[in-house]
Design a protein around this motif. Sequence first.
Motif, PDB file in Angstrom:
ATOM      1  N   GLN A 190       0.842  -1.190   0.000  1.00 46.03           N
ATOM      2  CA  GLN A 190       0.000   0.000   0.000  1.00 46.03           C
ATOM      3  C   GLN A 190       0.882   1.247   0.000  1.00 46.03           C
ATOM      4  O   GLN A 190       1.852   1.339   0.749  1.00 46.03           O
ATOM      5  CB  GLN A 190      -0.916   0.003   1.214  1.00 46.03           C
ATOM      6  N   VAL A 191       0.519   2.204  -0.837  1.00 47.59           N
ATOM      7  CA  VAL A 191       1.258   3.462  -0.942  1.00 47.59           C
ATOM      8  C   VAL A 191       0.245   4.594  -0.825  1.00 47.59           C
ATOM      9  O   VAL A 191      -0.860   4.496  -1.367  1.00 47.59           O
ATOM     10  CB  VAL A 191       2.002   3.567  -2.292  1.00 47.59           C
ATOM     11  N   SER A 192       0.598   5.667  -0.121  1.00 46.40           N
ATOM     12  CA  SER A 192      -0.333   6.786   0.040  1.00 46.40           C
ATOM     13  C   SER A 192       0.361   8.106  -0.292  1.00 46.40           C
ATOM     14  O   SER A 192       1.588   8.216  -0.244  1.00 46.40           O
ATOM     15  CB  SER A 192      -0.878   6.829   1.464  1.00 46.40           C
ATOM     16  N   ILE A 193      -0.453   9.103  -0.608  1.00 45.54           N
ATOM     17  CA  ILE A 193       0.083  10.421  -0.941  1.00 45.54           C
ATOM     18  C   ILE A 193       0.764  11.043   0.280  1.00 45.54           C
ATOM     19  O   ILE A 193       1.650  11.900   0.161  1.00 45.54           O
ATOM     20  CB  ILE A 193      -1.044  11.347  -1.477  1.00 45.54           C
ATOM     21  N   LYS A 194       0.375  10.596   1.474  1.00 48.98           N
ATOM     22  CA  LYS A 194       1.005  11.095   2.705  1.00 48.98           C
ATOM     23  C   LYS A 194       2.494  10.775   2.714  1.00 48.98           C
ATOM     24  O   LYS A 194       3.303  11.568   3.211  1.00 48.98           O
ATOM     25  CB  LYS A 194       0.321  10.470   3.922  1.00 48.98           C
ATOM     26  N   MET A 195       2.869   9.633   2.152  1.00 45.26           N
ATOM     27  CA  MET A 195       4.287   9.251   2.101  1.00 45.26           C
ATOM     28  C   MET A 195       5.077  10.229   1.248  1.00 45.26           C
ATOM     29  O   MET A 195       6.209  10.585   1.571  1.00 45.26           O
ATOM     30  CB  MET A 195       4.416   7.826   1.548  1.00 45.26           C
ATOM     31  N   ALA A 196       4.481  10.673   0.141  1.00 46.15           N
ATOM     32  CA  ALA A 196       5.149  11.645  -0.727  1.00 46.15           C
ATOM     33  C   ALA A 196       5.297  12.982  -0.002  1.00 46.15           C
ATOM     34  O   ALA A 196       6.340  13.645  -0.097  1.00 46.15           O
ATOM     35  CB  ALA A 196       4.363  11.822  -2.017  1.00 46.15           C
ATOM     36  N   PHE A 201       8.259  15.411  -1.468  1.00 40.35           N
ATOM     37  CA  PHE A 201       8.096  15.284  -2.915  1.00 40.35           C
ATOM     38  C   PHE A 201       7.067  16.296  -3.398  1.00 40.35           C
ATOM     39  O   PHE A 201       6.160  16.691  -2.655  1.00 40.35           O
ATOM     40  CB  PHE A 201       7.595  13.883  -3.284  1.00 40.35           C
ATOM     41  N   SER A 202       7.188  16.665  -4.656  1.00 36.16           N
ATOM     42  CA  SER A 202       6.148  17.474  -5.274  1.00 36.16           C
ATOM     43  C   SER A 202       4.881  16.636  -5.328  1.00 36.16           C
ATOM     44  O   SER A 202       4.919  15.443  -5.625  1.00 36.16           O
ATOM     45  CB  SER A 202       6.562  17.870  -6.696  1.00 36.16           C
ATOM     46  N   LEU A 203       3.735  17.256  -5.043  1.00 39.08           N
ATOM     47  CA  LEU A 203       2.473  16.516  -5.073  1.00 39.08           C
ATOM     48  C   LEU A 203       1.845  16.524  -6.460  1.00 39.08           C
ATOM     49  O   LEU A 203       0.679  16.171  -6.626  1.00 39.08           O
ATOM     50  CB  LEU A 203       1.503  17.093  -4.038  1.00 39.08           C
ATOM     51  N   ASN A 204       2.640  16.910  -7.444  1.00 43.02           N
ATOM     52  CA  ASN A 204       2.207  16.805  -8.836  1.00 43.02           C
ATOM     53  C   ASN A 204       2.099  15.315  -9.172  1.00 43.02           C
ATOM     54  O   ASN A 204       3.082  14.583  -9.104  1.00 43.02           O
ATOM     55  CB  ASN A 204       3.237  17.497  -9.737  1.00 43.02           C
ATOM     56  N   SER A 205       0.913  14.859  -9.537  1.00 43.90           N
ATOM     57  CA  SER A 205       0.695  13.426  -9.757  1.00 43.90           C
ATOM     58  C   SER A 205       1.631  12.856 -10.816  1.00 43.90           C
ATOM     59  O   SER A 205       2.019  11.689 -10.746  1.00 43.90           O
ATOM     60  CB  SER A 205      -0.768  13.165 -10.152  1.00 43.90           C
ATOM     61  N   ALA A 206       2.011  13.673 -11.795  1.00 44.55           N
ATOM     62  CA  ALA A 206       2.899  13.186 -12.855  1.00 44.55           C
ATOM     63  C   ALA A 206       4.292  12.865 -12.319  1.00 44.55           C
ATOM     64  O   ALA A 206       5.005  12.045 -12.894  1.00 44.55           O
ATOM     65  CB  ALA A 206       2.994  14.225 -13.965  1.00 44.55           C
ATOM     66  N   CYS A 217       5.897   2.707  -6.219  1.00 47.47           N
ATOM     67  CA  CYS A 217       6.138   1.768  -5.123  1.00 47.47           C
ATOM     68  C   CYS A 217       7.314   2.216  -4.256  1.00 47.47           C
ATOM     69  O   CYS A 217       7.339   1.961  -3.048  1.00 47.47           O
ATOM     70  CB  CYS A 217       6.418   0.369  -5.675  1.00 47.47           C
ATOM     71  N   CYS A 218       8.299   2.902  -4.854  1.00 47.86           N
ATOM     72  CA  CYS A 218       9.507   3.270  -4.112  1.00 47.86           C
ATOM     73  C   CYS A 218       9.236   4.316  -3.034  1.00 47.86           C
ATOM     74  O   CYS A 218      10.082   4.545  -2.163  1.00 47.86           O
ATOM     75  CB  CYS A 218      10.595   3.757  -5.066  1.00 47.86           C
ATOM     76  N   LEU A 219       8.059   4.950  -3.052  1.00 46.95           N
ATOM     77  CA  LEU A 219       7.725   5.889  -1.983  1.00 46.95           C
ATOM     78  C   LEU A 219       7.653   5.176  -0.638  1.00 46.95           C
ATOM     79  O   LEU A 219       7.797   5.787   0.417  1.00 46.95           O
ATOM     80  CB  LEU A 219       6.375   6.560  -2.268  1.00 46.95           C
ATOM     81  N   ARG A 220       7.458   3.868  -0.698  1.00 42.55           N
ATOM     82  CA  ARG A 220       7.323   3.091   0.527  1.00 42.55           C
ATOM     83  C   ARG A 220       8.671   2.724   1.147  1.00 42.55           C
ATOM     84  O   ARG A 220       8.756   2.493   2.361  1.00 42.55           O
ATOM     85  CB  ARG A 220       6.569   1.800   0.197  1.00 42.55           C
ATOM     86  N   TYR A 221       9.718   2.673   0.336  1.00 38.72           N
ATOM     87  CA  TYR A 221      10.987   2.109   0.787  1.00 38.72           C
ATOM     88  C   TYR A 221      11.567   2.815   2.014  1.00 38.72           C
ATOM     89  O   TYR A 221      12.092   2.174   2.923  1.00 38.72           O
ATOM     90  CB  TYR A 221      12.026   2.132  -0.339  1.00 38.72           C
ATOM     91  N   GLU A 294      -5.321  11.080   1.758  1.00 36.23           N
ATOM     92  CA  GLU A 294      -4.561   9.885   1.451  1.00 36.23           C
ATOM     93  C   GLU A 294      -5.188   9.160   0.278  1.00 36.23           C
ATOM     94  O   GLU A 294      -6.390   8.968   0.225  1.00 36.23           O
ATOM     95  CB  GLU A 294      -4.493   8.944   2.661  1.00 36.23           C
ATOM     96  N   GLU A 295      -4.354   8.806  -0.654  1.00 35.94           N
ATOM     97  CA  GLU A 295      -4.800   8.018  -1.784  1.00 35.94           C
ATOM     98  C   GLU A 295      -4.215   6.622  -1.590  1.00 35.94           C
ATOM     99  O   GLU A 295      -3.073   6.362  -1.918  1.00 35.94           O
ATOM    100  CB  GLU A 295      -4.285   8.620  -3.102  1.00 35.94           C
ATOM    101  N   VAL A 296      -4.980   5.768  -0.981  1.00 32.42           N
ATOM    102  CA  VAL A 296      -4.479   4.427  -0.680  1.00 32.42           C
ATOM    103  C   VAL A 296      -4.651   3.540  -1.894  1.00 32.42           C
ATOM    104  O   VAL A 296      -5.719   3.480  -2.489  1.00 32.42           O
ATOM    105  CB  VAL A 296      -5.232   3.832   0.531  1.00 32.42           C
ATOM    106  N   ILE A 297      -3.570   2.883  -2.269  1.00 32.79           N
ATOM    107  CA  ILE A 297      -3.598   1.995  -3.415  1.00 32.79           C
ATOM    108  C   ILE A 297      -3.665   0.566  -2.921  1.00 32.79           C
ATOM    109  O   ILE A 297      -2.700   0.066  -2.357  1.00 32.79           O
ATOM    110  CB  ILE A 297      -2.360   2.196  -4.290  1.00 32.79           C
ATOM    111  N   PRO A 298      -4.763  -0.120  -3.102  1.00 32.80           N
ATOM    112  CA  PRO A 298      -4.883  -1.498  -2.637  1.00 32.80           C
ATOM    113  C   PRO A 298      -4.115  -2.457  -3.528  1.00 32.80           C
ATOM    114  O   PRO A 298      -3.770  -2.119  -4.657  1.00 32.80           O
ATOM    115  CB  PRO A 298      -6.388  -1.764  -2.708  1.00 32.80           C
ATOM    116  N   GLU A 299      -3.880  -3.650  -3.020  1.00 34.79           N
ATOM    117  CA  GLU A 299      -3.247  -4.678  -3.838  1.00 34.79           C
ATOM    118  C   GLU A 299      -4.167  -5.038  -4.979  1.00 34.79           C
ATOM    119  O   GLU A 299      -5.373  -5.105  -4.837  1.00 34.79           O
ATOM    120  CB  GLU A 299      -2.983  -5.939  -2.996  1.00 34.79           C
TER     121      GLU A 299
END
Length: 301
Positions: A190-196, A201-206, A217-221, A294-299
């Motif tokens: 799971q990755v969320s915009i809160k991690m960025a 990080f810039s919150l620009n989705s691109a 995925c690397c936002l989680r590392y 938070e934009e939670v990305i499910p599996e």
Amino acid sequence: MAENTNQVEAAASEKTTVVGVSFREAGKVYYFDPLDKSYSVGENVIVETARGVEFGTVKLGNKEVDSSEIVSPLKPIMRKATAEDVAKNDKNRSAEEEAAVICKKKIESHGLAMNLTGVEYTFDNSKLIFYFTCESRVDFRELVKDLASTFRTRIELRQIGIRDEAKMLGGLGICGRKFCCASFLSDFVQVSIKMAKEQNFSLNSAKVSGACGRLMCCLRYEHETYEEALKRTPPTGSVVETKDGQGTVVETMPLAEMIKVKLTDKDKEIIKPFAVSDVRVISRKRVHEQKEIEEVIPEDN
């Protein structure tokens, strides 16, 4: 009561010897019973699965794990793969490429709005699986009948998500390296915009999205490391005491344990860097309180 407690603890501490096997590059690792035989990482093996007989590669040699981690029943490794098995597996991979070409033509002839992502033969050729993506519901019953009559085997069409599609197709990320999901990540997290936000990080989705369109995925590392560093770092908007007087935190660098503070000196505003250890927090707060989004990305299953 004490006897029951001891029995529970004994059951929890029981160990089972397993071997971890994967069926695709960066694929999920599954546990199998080695049946008192020894296997090394990199060896090819033939195993029995719920889908039938499969050709896999050892990713984890003989290892003892807690029995609680095992999903019963634990299926056995049948044998080490022979030269004939390797040749058959290579033949299946070639047949999958041919099957993909045929399937794409049939999808087009049936006028279906679906994209074929991958094709997979089971090792014993008892089943042919087609992976696809589509934006809306598709009635592919006639397509299944057509494919079954063409390939003379069991056909399964399996819809997958966009993260799984990126994993199967592969490619290069913005870092210039092969997609993490296609090279070493066996499971999506799971990755969320809160991690960025926490990593500045810039919150620009691109800029924070991968090729699949989801958050990288690397936002989680480094998430846990940033969380620990942020506990010691006064957030933006906090009022702190420095050797040059009081000021307001305008920027944070958690991993470096540094902050930038806006000071007022003779009606002039000056921004200076300070180590977190060299300042005293007077008021720990944000100037502009923002609702956490938070934009939670499910599996993807």
